[in-house]
Design a protein around this motif. Structure first.
Motif, PDB file in Angstrom:
ATOM      1  N   ALA A 168     -24.862 -28.694  81.753  1.00 40.50           N
ATOM      2  CA  ALA A 168     -24.524 -27.294  81.494  1.00 40.50           C
ATOM      3  C   ALA A 168     -23.164 -27.179  80.824  1.00 40.50           C
ATOM      4  N   LYS A 169     -23.110 -26.342  79.804  1.00 40.87           N
ATOM      5  CA  LYS A 169     -21.854 -26.108  79.093  1.00 40.87           C
ATOM      6  C   LYS A 169     -21.185 -24.800  79.527  1.00 40.87           C
ATOM      7  N   ARG A 170     -21.964 -23.949  80.218  1.00 41.20           N
ATOM      8  CA  ARG A 170     -21.426 -22.664  80.668  1.00 41.20           C
ATOM      9  C   ARG A 170     -21.761 -22.449  82.138  1.00 41.20           C
ATOM     10  N   PHE A 171     -20.800 -21.933  82.844  1.00 42.93           N
ATOM     11  CA  PHE A 171     -20.985 -21.616  84.275  1.00 42.93           C
ATOM     12  C   PHE A 171     -20.375 -20.239  84.508  1.00 42.93           C
ATOM     13  N   ILE A 172     -21.209 -19.302  84.928  1.00 43.78           N
ATOM     14  CA  ILE A 172     -20.746 -17.945  85.210  1.00 43.78           C
ATOM     15  C   ILE A 172     -20.769 -17.749  86.718  1.00 43.78           C
ATOM     16  N   LEU A 173     -19.610 -17.525  87.286  1.00 48.08           N
ATOM     17  CA  LEU A 173     -19.480 -17.319  88.725  1.00 48.08           C
ATOM     18  C   LEU A 173     -19.380 -15.823  89.004  1.00 48.08           C
ATOM     19  N   ILE A 174     -20.341 -15.296  89.775  1.00 41.09           N
ATOM     20  CA  ILE A 174     -20.273 -13.898  90.190  1.00 41.09           C
ATOM     21  C   ILE A 174     -19.336 -13.835  91.388  1.00 41.09           C
ATOM     22  N   CYS A 223     -16.684 -18.771  83.328  1.00 44.74           N
ATOM     23  CA  CYS A 223     -16.309 -17.360  83.276  1.00 44.74           C
ATOM     24  C   CYS A 223     -16.463 -16.760  84.662  1.00 44.74           C
ATOM     25  N   LEU A 224     -15.449 -16.045  85.110  1.00 44.12           N
ATOM     26  CA  LEU A 224     -15.460 -15.362  86.399  1.00 44.12           C
ATOM     27  C   LEU A 224     -15.799 -13.890  86.174  1.00 44.12           C
ATOM     28  N   ILE A 225     -16.881 -13.425  86.741  1.00 43.66           N
ATOM     29  CA  ILE A 225     -17.235 -12.012  86.657  1.00 43.66           C
ATOM     30  C   ILE A 225     -16.979 -11.384  88.015  1.00 43.66           C
ATOM     31  N   ASP A 259     -28.068  -2.670  87.047  1.00 44.32           N
ATOM     32  CA  ASP A 259     -28.564  -2.969  85.704  1.00 44.32           C
ATOM     33  C   ASP A 259     -27.420  -3.151  84.711  1.00 44.32           C
ATOM     34  N   ASP A 260     -26.342  -2.388  84.873  1.00 42.19           N
ATOM     35  CA  ASP A 260     -25.178  -2.554  83.994  1.00 42.19           C
ATOM     36  C   ASP A 260     -24.522  -3.911  84.223  1.00 42.19           C
ATOM     37  N   LEU A 261     -24.433  -4.323  85.485  1.00 46.89           N
ATOM     38  CA  LEU A 261     -23.876  -5.647  85.778  1.00 46.89           C
ATOM     39  C   LEU A 261     -24.713  -6.727  85.105  1.00 46.89           C
ATOM     40  N   ALA A 262     -26.028  -6.588  85.166  1.00 42.16           N
ATOM     41  CA  ALA A 262     -26.902  -7.580  84.518  1.00 42.16           C
ATOM     42  C   ALA A 262     -26.653  -7.629  83.016  1.00 42.16           C
ATOM     43  N   GLN A 263     -26.400  -6.485  82.400  1.00 43.48           N
ATOM     44  CA  GLN A 263     -26.137  -6.462  80.961  1.00 43.48           C
ATOM     45  C   GLN A 263     -24.782  -7.097  80.627  1.00 43.48           C
ATOM     46  N   ILE A 264     -23.804  -6.918  81.502  1.00 40.65           N
ATOM     47  CA  ILE A 264     -22.507  -7.577  81.290  1.00 40.65           C
ATOM     48  C   ILE A 264     -22.671  -9.086  81.376  1.00 40.65           C
ATOM     49  N   VAL A 265     -23.427  -9.553  82.363  1.00 41.18           N
ATOM     50  CA  VAL A 265     -23.671 -10.992  82.494  1.00 41.18           C
ATOM     51  C   VAL A 265     -24.354 -11.530  81.241  1.00 41.18           C
ATOM     52  N   ARG A 266     -25.338 -10.812  80.759  1.00 42.83           N
ATOM     53  CA  ARG A 266     -26.032 -11.247  79.541  1.00 42.83           C
ATOM     54  C   ARG A 266     -25.068 -11.297  78.360  1.00 42.83           C
ATOM     55  N   ALA A 267     -24.205 -10.286  78.228  1.00 40.85           N
ATOM     56  CA  ALA A 267     -23.257 -10.263  77.116  1.00 40.85           C
ATOM     57  C   ALA A 267     -22.303 -11.449  77.187  1.00 40.85           C
ATOM     58  N   VAL A 268     -21.868 -11.789  78.397  1.00 37.30           N
ATOM     59  CA  VAL A 268     -20.981 -12.951  78.572  1.00 37.30           C
ATOM     60  C   VAL A 268     -21.717 -14.230  78.194  1.00 37.30           C
ATOM     61  N   LEU A 269     -22.943 -14.363  78.686  1.00 37.46           N
ATOM     62  CA  LEU A 269     -23.729 -15.571  78.436  1.00 37.46           C
ATOM     63  C   LEU A 269     -23.933 -15.802  76.943  1.00 37.46           C
ATOM     64  N   GLN A 270     -24.141 -14.733  76.192  1.00 37.12           N
ATOM     65  CA  GLN A 270     -24.464 -14.850  74.774  1.00 37.12           C
ATOM     66  C   GLN A 270     -23.246 -14.728  73.864  1.00 37.12           C
ATOM     67  N   SER A 309     -12.395 -14.268  82.362  1.00 30.54           N
ATOM     68  CA  SER A 309     -12.755 -13.396  83.473  1.00 30.54           C
ATOM     69  C   SER A 309     -13.140 -12.027  82.935  1.00 30.54           C
ATOM     70  N   VAL A 310     -14.023 -11.358  83.677  1.00 31.95           N
ATOM     71  CA  VAL A 310     -14.492 -10.033  83.292  1.00 31.95           C
ATOM     72  C   VAL A 310     -14.571  -9.162  84.542  1.00 31.95           C
ATOM     73  N   LEU A 311     -13.889  -8.043  84.517  1.00 32.60           N
ATOM     74  CA  LEU A 311     -13.992  -7.051  85.575  1.00 32.60           C
ATOM     75  C   LEU A 311     -15.213  -6.187  85.273  1.00 32.60           C
ATOM     76  N   ALA A 312     -16.201  -6.224  86.149  1.00 33.07           N
ATOM     77  CA  ALA A 312     -17.450  -5.491  85.921  1.00 33.07           C
ATOM     78  C   ALA A 312     -17.377  -4.153  86.645  1.00 33.07           C
ATOM     79  N   ALA A 313     -17.130  -3.096  85.879  1.00 31.83           N
ATOM     80  CA  ALA A 313     -16.995  -1.755  86.441  1.00 31.83           C
ATOM     81  C   ALA A 313     -17.377  -0.736  85.388  1.00 31.83           C
ATOM     82  N   HIS A 314     -17.971   0.374  85.835  1.00 32.88           N
ATOM     83  CA  HIS A 314     -18.202   1.500  84.940  1.00 32.88           C
ATOM     84  C   HIS A 314     -16.846   2.016  84.491  1.00 32.88           C
ATOM     85  N   TRP A 315     -16.772   2.512  83.269  1.00 34.68           N
ATOM     86  CA  TRP A 315     -15.459   3.001  82.821  1.00 34.68           C
ATOM     87  C   TRP A 315     -15.141   4.384  83.369  1.00 34.68           C
TER      88      TRP A 315
END
Length: 305
Positions: free
Chosen positions: A99-105, A151-153, A195-206, A213-219
């Motif tokens: 694996a080249k990418r590891f996303i930790l929730i 990446c830390l989410i 569902d928004d969190l899932a979209q953030i994870v997808r955006a990070v992955l791609q 690091s990414v703070l996952a929060a509605h604006w």
């Protein structure tokens, strides 16, 4: 790419699994034991991730969403085993599997239950309980175990149909017509729809280059009284919000051993998800709409109980 999502039978992991599959990504649903999963999901039985000797098939990325949360009376040792040891074992196995990418929730809880001013992607940690301390330790130890490509989410409180936590208690009380004495509370809190969190994870992955690091929060932020009103609207009822003095409620919560819950209901925790926005992520709905959807789901599934 082939992506492993751990905790795929859980609330957050299940949302991530669904979002990635809808995007046409080849996903392995990592579960500890046989569990109910969406039709067509490719299951990988991982067993206990905290046990040594974990081995994974070849894959390009891992999203670690398994862990322990929303529990009381958990020992420090149990928090560490579930949230630190398991994450480190998985990180090492992922690297060995190519694996080249590891996303930790992780969790925005590493910044505390309450925070003066705006929480950002670079705010210094301030964990206020053993759960948050275990998530922060996992961030440090996984970084050492996996190395580059991490990446830390850090999600704030996650809402949506069937979400765990304090929202379920509020829904139960509202559905029974119980007055909630929060009318005098003036605060700002951040949330994120599943569902928004899932979209953030997808955006990070791609992303061509993942952020560290990414703070996952509605604006948007929302006050507790407005949150309750949105839930009540989704239930098809009217919120009864008598304005009790907050210091009286605080004292009562302390006597009942629920100071942490009161802090979450009354304190400020406002977030600026700059890194998520830089990835092009846009929330699918307003926070009020997400709370209404959460309540409508409760109405159709749990109200009779």
């Amino acid at each position: 790419m082939t992506v492993l999502v751990t905790g795929a039978a859980g609330y957050i992991g299940g949302g991530i699994l669904q979002g990635l599959r809808e995007a046409g990504i080849d996903v392995l649903a990592g579960v500890r034991a046989t569990a109910a999963l969406p039709v067509g999901a490719t299951v990988l039985l991982t067993g206990d991730l905290a046990e040594p000797g974990l081995k994974l098939p070849p894959m390009e990325a891992v999203i670690h969403a398994a862990g322990l949360a929303h529990r009381r009376g958990v020992s420090t040792t149990a928090w560490r085993r579930a949230n630190v040891d398991a994450a480190v074992n998985l990180a090492r196995a992922a690297r060995a599997a190519g694996a080249k990418r590891f996303i930790l929730i992780s969790s925005a809880g590493i910044h505390g239950r309450v925070h003066e001013g705006m929480v950002t992607d670079t705010t210094s940690p301030n964990p206020m309980n053993a759960y948050a301390e275990s998530k922060l330790q996992a961030e440090h130890d996984v970084a050492a175990a996996f190395g580059p490509g991490l990446c830390l989410i850090r999600p704030v409180a996650v809402i949506g149909p069937g979400c765990p936590g304090n929202i379920q208690l509020l829904l139960k009380l509202l559905s029974r017509g119980v007055p909630l004495p929060f009318g005098a509370v003036q605060n700002r809190r951040s949330f994120i729809a599943r569902d928004d969190l899932a979209q953030i994870v997808r955006a990070v992955l791609q992303a061509p280059v993942m952020p560290e690091s990414v703070l996952a929060a509605h604006w948007e932020t929302i006050s507790t009284p407005d949150l309750v009103r949105a839930l009540a609207q989704g239930l098809g009822t009217t919120a009864r919000l008598p304005a009790w003095p907050p210091h009286i409620l605080s004292a009562g919560a302390t006597i009942l051993g629920r100071s942490a819950m009161w802090q979450s209901l009354s304190g400020d925790f406002a977030s600026n998800p700059a890194a998520a926005r830089a990835l092009g992520w846009i929330p699918a709905a307003s926070l009020a709409e997400s709370f209404q959807e959460t309540a409508r789901y409760y109405n159709t599934t749990n109200r009779k109980a």
